[in-house]
Design a protein around this motif. Structure first.
Motif, PDB file in Angstrom:
ATOM      1  N   PRO A  11       0.698  -1.375   0.080  1.00 40.47           N
ATOM      2  CA  PRO A  11       0.112   0.212   0.020  1.00 40.47           C
ATOM      3  C   PRO A  11       0.724   1.350  -0.203  1.00 40.47           C
ATOM      4  O   PRO A  11       1.979   1.465   0.510  1.00 40.47           O
ATOM      5  CB  PRO A  11      -0.851  -0.116   1.322  1.00 40.47           C
ATOM      6  CG  PRO A  11      -0.698  -1.468   1.596  1.00 40.47           C
ATOM      7  CD  PRO A  11       0.596  -2.156   1.050  1.00 40.47           C
ATOM      8  N   PRO A  12       0.339   2.666  -0.595  1.00 40.32           N
ATOM      9  CA  PRO A  12       1.194   3.501  -0.382  1.00 40.32           C
ATOM     10  C   PRO A  12       1.441   3.959   1.123  1.00 40.32           C
ATOM     11  O   PRO A  12       0.611   3.962   1.870  1.00 40.32           O
ATOM     12  CB  PRO A  12       0.072   4.658  -1.036  1.00 40.32           C
ATOM     13  CG  PRO A  12      -0.961   3.685  -1.955  1.00 40.32           C
ATOM     14  CD  PRO A  12      -1.207   2.682  -1.156  1.00 40.32           C
ATOM     15  N   GLY A  16       3.241   8.608  -0.752  1.00 38.01           N
ATOM     16  CA  GLY A  16       2.716   8.272  -2.063  1.00 38.01           C
ATOM     17  C   GLY A  16       3.624   6.917  -2.772  1.00 38.01           C
ATOM     18  O   GLY A  16       3.310   6.625  -3.893  1.00 38.01           O
ATOM     19  N   GLY A  17       4.610   6.743  -1.914  1.00 38.58           N
ATOM     20  CA  GLY A  17       5.463   5.601  -2.571  1.00 38.58           C
ATOM     21  C   GLY A  17       5.165   4.194  -1.985  1.00 38.58           C
ATOM     22  O   GLY A  17       4.298   4.020  -0.792  1.00 38.58           O
ATOM     23  N   ARG A  18       5.090   3.187  -3.145  1.00 38.23           N
ATOM     24  CA  ARG A  18       4.819   1.802  -2.792  1.00 38.23           C
ATOM     25  C   ARG A  18       6.118   0.958  -2.796  1.00 38.23           C
ATOM     26  O   ARG A  18       6.625   1.058  -3.833  1.00 38.23           O
ATOM     27  CB  ARG A  18       3.625   1.443  -3.520  1.00 38.23           C
ATOM     28  CG  ARG A  18       2.413   2.058  -3.375  1.00 38.23           C
ATOM     29  CD  ARG A  18       1.444   1.833  -4.349  1.00 38.23           C
ATOM     30  NE  ARG A  18       0.882   0.658  -4.100  1.00 38.23           N
ATOM     31  CZ  ARG A  18      -0.348   0.142  -4.596  1.00 38.23           C
ATOM     32  NH1 ARG A  18      -1.091   0.668  -5.466  1.00 38.23           N
ATOM     33  NH2 ARG A  18      -1.031  -1.154  -3.994  1.00 38.23           N
ATOM     34  N   TRP A  61      -1.237  -6.805  -5.706  1.00 38.38           N
ATOM     35  CA  TRP A  61      -1.272  -5.470  -5.377  1.00 38.38           C
ATOM     36  C   TRP A  61      -2.030  -5.278  -4.175  1.00 38.38           C
ATOM     37  O   TRP A  61      -3.393  -5.864  -3.788  1.00 38.38           O
ATOM     38  CB  TRP A  61      -2.402  -4.608  -6.490  1.00 38.38           C
ATOM     39  CG  TRP A  61      -1.502  -4.691  -7.853  1.00 38.38           C
ATOM     40  CD1 TRP A  61      -1.751  -5.408  -8.753  1.00 38.38           C
ATOM     41  CD2 TRP A  61      -0.605  -3.499  -8.366  1.00 38.38           C
ATOM     42  NE1 TRP A  61      -0.971  -5.108  -9.660  1.00 38.38           N
ATOM     43  CE2 TRP A  61      -0.430  -4.095  -9.610  1.00 38.38           C
ATOM     44  CE3 TRP A  61      -0.116  -2.313  -7.592  1.00 38.38           C
ATOM     45  CZ2 TRP A  61       0.618  -3.224 -10.099  1.00 38.38           C
ATOM     46  CZ3 TRP A  61       0.589  -1.805  -8.317  1.00 38.38           C
ATOM     47  CH2 TRP A  61       0.973  -1.944  -9.737  1.00 38.38           C
ATOM     48  N   ARG A  62      -1.374  -4.782  -3.037  1.00 41.62           N
ATOM     49  CA  ARG A  62      -1.884  -4.820  -1.642  1.00 41.62           C
ATOM     50  C   ARG A  62      -2.425  -3.223  -1.430  1.00 41.62           C
ATOM     51  O   ARG A  62      -1.533  -2.314  -1.818  1.00 41.62           O
ATOM     52  CB  ARG A  62      -1.016  -5.256  -0.584  1.00 41.62           C
ATOM     53  CG  ARG A  62      -0.552  -6.578  -0.710  1.00 41.62           C
ATOM     54  CD  ARG A  62       0.120  -7.220   0.351  1.00 41.62           C
ATOM     55  NE  ARG A  62       0.689  -8.681   0.203  1.00 41.62           N
ATOM     56  CZ  ARG A  62       1.549  -8.926   1.171  1.00 41.62           C
ATOM     57  NH1 ARG A  62       2.171  -8.404   1.987  1.00 41.62           N
ATOM     58  NH2 ARG A  62       1.762 -10.420   0.752  1.00 41.62           N
ATOM     59  N   GLY A  63      -3.501  -2.959  -0.857  1.00 44.45           N
ATOM     60  CA  GLY A  63      -3.892  -1.536  -0.523  1.00 44.45           C
ATOM     61  C   GLY A  63      -4.447  -0.762  -1.769  1.00 44.45           C
ATOM     62  O   GLY A  63      -4.412   0.469  -1.656  1.00 44.45           O
ATOM     63  N   GLY A  64      -4.603  -1.385  -2.884  1.00 41.11           N
ATOM     64  CA  GLY A  64      -5.250  -0.767  -3.853  1.00 41.11           C
ATOM     65  C   GLY A  64      -4.262  -1.387  -5.091  1.00 41.11           C
ATOM     66  O   GLY A  64      -3.435  -1.851  -4.916  1.00 41.11           O
ATOM     67  N   VAL A  68      -3.660   3.101  -7.814  1.00 41.99           N
ATOM     68  CA  VAL A  68      -3.752   3.734  -6.277  1.00 41.99           C
ATOM     69  C   VAL A  68      -2.343   4.126  -6.020  1.00 41.99           C
ATOM     70  O   VAL A  68      -1.413   3.292  -5.628  1.00 41.99           O
ATOM     71  CB  VAL A  68      -4.356   2.672  -5.353  1.00 41.99           C
ATOM     72  CG1 VAL A  68      -4.239   3.400  -3.910  1.00 41.99           C
ATOM     73  CG2 VAL A  68      -5.656   2.535  -5.574  1.00 41.99           C
ATOM     74  N   TRP A  69      -2.034   5.500  -6.030  1.00 41.60           N
ATOM     75  CA  TRP A  69      -0.720   6.043  -5.522  1.00 41.60           C
ATOM     76  C   TRP A  69      -0.852   7.069  -4.164  1.00 41.60           C
ATOM     77  O   TRP A  69       0.345   7.507  -4.121  1.00 41.60           O
ATOM     78  CB  TRP A  69       0.002   6.409  -6.762  1.00 41.60           C
ATOM     79  CG  TRP A  69       0.023   5.446  -7.781  1.00 41.60           C
ATOM     80  CD1 TRP A  69      -0.580   5.075  -8.783  1.00 41.60           C
ATOM     81  CD2 TRP A  69       1.346   4.321  -7.579  1.00 41.60           C
ATOM     82  NE1 TRP A  69      -0.196   3.970  -9.349  1.00 41.60           N
ATOM     83  CE2 TRP A  69       1.032   3.578  -8.883  1.00 41.60           C
ATOM     84  CE3 TRP A  69       2.320   4.016  -6.783  1.00 41.60           C
ATOM     85  CZ2 TRP A  69       1.890   2.402  -9.036  1.00 41.60           C
ATOM     86  CZ3 TRP A  69       3.233   2.982  -6.965  1.00 41.60           C
ATOM     87  CH2 TRP A  69       3.124   2.133  -8.045  1.00 41.60           C
TER      88      TRP A  69
END
Length: 71
Positions: A11-12, A16-18, A61-64, A68-69
């Protein structure tokens, strides 16, 4: 239980980094979809592009999802 995928995009965070993990190692922080593409290219995935990354079942993809960023 679903089998683990070789690439996990977390997740971000507040910036805003993943985090991107490939197998058991952190590849770095992605701030957009092209960053994920670049990590995969550096890891030796041939002919990877944004469409491939969006559709690949190798990426969890976790958290979106890939759009999603923001935290």
């Amino acid at each position: 239980m679903a089998s683990a995928r070789p690439v996990v995009v977390y997740p971000p965070d507040e910036d805003g980094g993943r985090r991107v993990r490939m197998d058991s190692e952190i590849a770095g922080r992605a701030y957009n979809l092209p960053d994920v593409v670049e990590f995969l290219r550096r890891a030796g995935v041939e002919e990877v592009n944004e469409v491939w990354v969006r559709r690949s079942s190798l990426i969890e993809w976790r958290g979106g999802g890939p759009d999603v960023w923001e935290h």
